[in-house]
Design a protein around this motif. Structure first.
Motif, PDB file in Angstrom:
ATOM      1  N   ASP A  39       3.325   0.850 -16.191  1.00  0.00           N
ATOM      2  CA  ASP A  39       3.715  -0.433 -16.369  1.00  0.00           C
ATOM      3  C   ASP A  39       3.346  -1.496 -15.348  1.00  0.00           C
ATOM      4  OD1 ASP A  39       4.743  -0.035 -18.982  1.00  0.00           O
ATOM      5  OD2 ASP A  39       6.567   0.717 -17.940  1.00  0.00           O
ATOM      6  N   GLY A  40       3.033  -0.906 -14.050  1.00  0.00           N
ATOM      7  CA  GLY A  40       2.567  -1.820 -12.831  1.00  0.00           C
ATOM      8  C   GLY A  40       3.772  -2.143 -11.942  1.00  0.00           C
ATOM      9  N   VAL A  41       3.419  -2.520 -10.705  1.00  0.00           N
ATOM     10  CA  VAL A  41       4.368  -2.722  -9.738  1.00  0.00           C
ATOM     11  C   VAL A  41       5.385  -3.650 -10.060  1.00  0.00           C
ATOM     12  CG1 VAL A  41       3.216  -4.364  -8.338  1.00  0.00           C
ATOM     13  CG2 VAL A  41       4.724  -3.041  -7.340  1.00  0.00           C
ATOM     14  N   GLU A  42       4.938  -4.691 -11.035  1.00  0.00           N
ATOM     15  CA  GLU A  42       6.079  -5.799 -11.269  1.00  0.00           C
ATOM     16  C   GLU A  42       7.197  -5.236 -12.122  1.00  0.00           C
ATOM     17  OE1 GLU A  42       2.887  -5.808 -11.858  1.00  0.00           O
ATOM     18  OE2 GLU A  42       1.820  -7.666 -10.987  1.00  0.00           O
ATOM     19  N   ALA A 121      -3.007   2.985 -10.050  1.00  0.00           N
ATOM     20  CA  ALA A 121      -1.788   2.159 -10.049  1.00  0.00           C
ATOM     21  C   ALA A 121      -1.881   1.434  -8.933  1.00  0.00           C
ATOM     22  CB  ALA A 121      -0.437   2.899 -10.641  1.00  0.00           C
ATOM     23  N   VAL A 122      -1.946   2.175  -7.808  1.00  0.00           N
ATOM     24  CA  VAL A 122      -1.897   1.592  -6.336  1.00  0.00           C
ATOM     25  C   VAL A 122      -3.051   0.468  -6.011  1.00  0.00           C
ATOM     26  CG1 VAL A 122      -2.039   2.017  -3.805  1.00  0.00           C
ATOM     27  CG2 VAL A 122      -0.534   3.321  -5.445  1.00  0.00           C
ATOM     28  N   ARG A 128      -2.724  -7.565  -5.820  1.00  0.00           N
ATOM     29  CA  ARG A 128      -1.903  -8.373  -5.866  1.00  0.00           C
ATOM     30  C   ARG A 128      -0.934  -8.579  -4.439  1.00  0.00           C
ATOM     31  NH1 ARG A 128      -2.330  -6.026 -10.396  1.00  0.00           N
ATOM     32  NH2 ARG A 128      -1.950  -7.311 -12.440  1.00  0.00           N
ATOM     33  N   SER A 129      -1.327  -7.748  -3.464  1.00  0.00           N
ATOM     34  CA  SER A 129      -0.519  -7.823  -2.391  1.00  0.00           C
ATOM     35  C   SER A 129      -1.651  -7.295  -1.029  1.00  0.00           C
ATOM     36  CB  SER A 129       0.463  -6.584  -2.303  1.00  0.00           C
ATOM     37  OG  SER A 129       1.031  -6.176  -1.146  1.00  0.00           O
ATOM     38  N   ASN A 134      -4.486  -3.659   2.705  1.00  0.00           N
ATOM     39  CA  ASN A 134      -4.589  -2.905   4.082  1.00  0.00           C
ATOM     40  C   ASN A 134      -4.480  -1.616   4.109  1.00  0.00           C
ATOM     41  OD1 ASN A 134      -5.511  -5.538   5.017  1.00  0.00           O
ATOM     42  ND2 ASN A 134      -3.539  -5.944   5.699  1.00  0.00           N
ATOM     43  N   ILE A 135      -3.378  -1.084   3.351  1.00  0.00           N
ATOM     44  CA  ILE A 135      -2.933   0.558   3.386  1.00  0.00           C
ATOM     45  C   ILE A 135      -3.953   1.147   2.945  1.00  0.00           C
ATOM     46  CG2 ILE A 135      -1.436   1.928   2.730  1.00  0.00           C
ATOM     47  CD1 ILE A 135       1.047  -0.061   3.152  1.00  0.00           C
TER      48      ILE A 135
END
Length: 221
Positions: A39-42, A121-122, A128-129, A134-135
């Motif tokens: 479903d995603g991070v949200e 997913a990441v 969005r982040s 960066n990671i």
């Protein structure tokens, strides 16, 4: 969505989900990872996760300081699975470069070495982040460095080693991201041809047979 509480556990026999349910830190992480992938991070929210497991959200704070603490833990799990898994396979001992690349190919078969859905997913999260971007960039760099070092061990020139590493890495990611409606047997039948493209060398029948035996443990209809 089903109202039945769900848990994704490495040991489903531990702590039966009846009566006064106790959940562990691993339970929170596993369900959060399932939600991240589907479903995603949200949608990775404390209350929603508690409802999925049929427990009070207060138990969350036994294990995590905040939602951000949980998200950071998910990123750590992703790196420990995917980045560590791929680097480990690239560094594994092999007599030939074709055998070495077949070690890396194991990541496409075994989700314990490389969870493709989690990687996607990441990557979606990274859009969005900036922090996650960066990671991810650092992780991609570490993976490509390991693959480059793998080719260098077999006496490829530095520029060629880097080029072959990038072709191998990005082709594998793109292949899975494309969501091809391809039977595993068909993909497996192309292994020798892919190896020749990636390495410029032909794999031995024994190397191909060993990989096929390994992959078929995971690639099922």
């Amino acid at each position: 969505m089903s109202d039945k509480p769900i848990l994704h556990r490495d040991n489903p026999d531990a702590t039966p989900l009846i009566g006064n349910v106790k959940v562990t830190r691993a339970d929170w992480l596993n369900v959060a990872m399932d939600v991240l992938i589907t479903d995603g991070v949200e949608q990775v929210k404390v209350l929603a996760l508690a409802e999925r497991m049929g427990v009070s959200r207060s138990s969350f704070y036994w294990y995590f300081k905040s939602r951000q603490d949980l998200l950071d833990a998910l990123l750590t799990m992703w790196e420990q699975t995917n980045t560590t898994g791929m680097i480990g396979q690239a560094e594994a001992a092999a007599e030939t470069i074709t055998a070495a690349v077949l070690n890396v190919f194991r990541c496409t078969a075994n989700p314990q070495l490389f969870n493709t859905a989690l990687d996607f997913a990441v990557r979606d999260w990274a859009r969005r982040s900036g922090h996650v971007r960066n990671i991810l960039d650092m992780s991609d760099g570490r993976r490509i460095d390991a693959l480059t070092a793998m080719f260098l061990r077999y006496n490829y020139a530095e520029r060629e080693a880097l080029t072959r590493a990038k072709v191998l890495y990005y082709m594998q990611l793109g292949y899975d991201m494309a969501g091809l409606n391809e039977h595993y047997d068909q993909r497996l039948s192309m292994t020798d041809a892919y190896l020749e493209v990636f390495t410029g060398q032909a794999a031995s029948p024994a190397e191909l047979a060993e990989f096929a035996s390994y992959a078929k443990q995971y690639w099922r209809p």
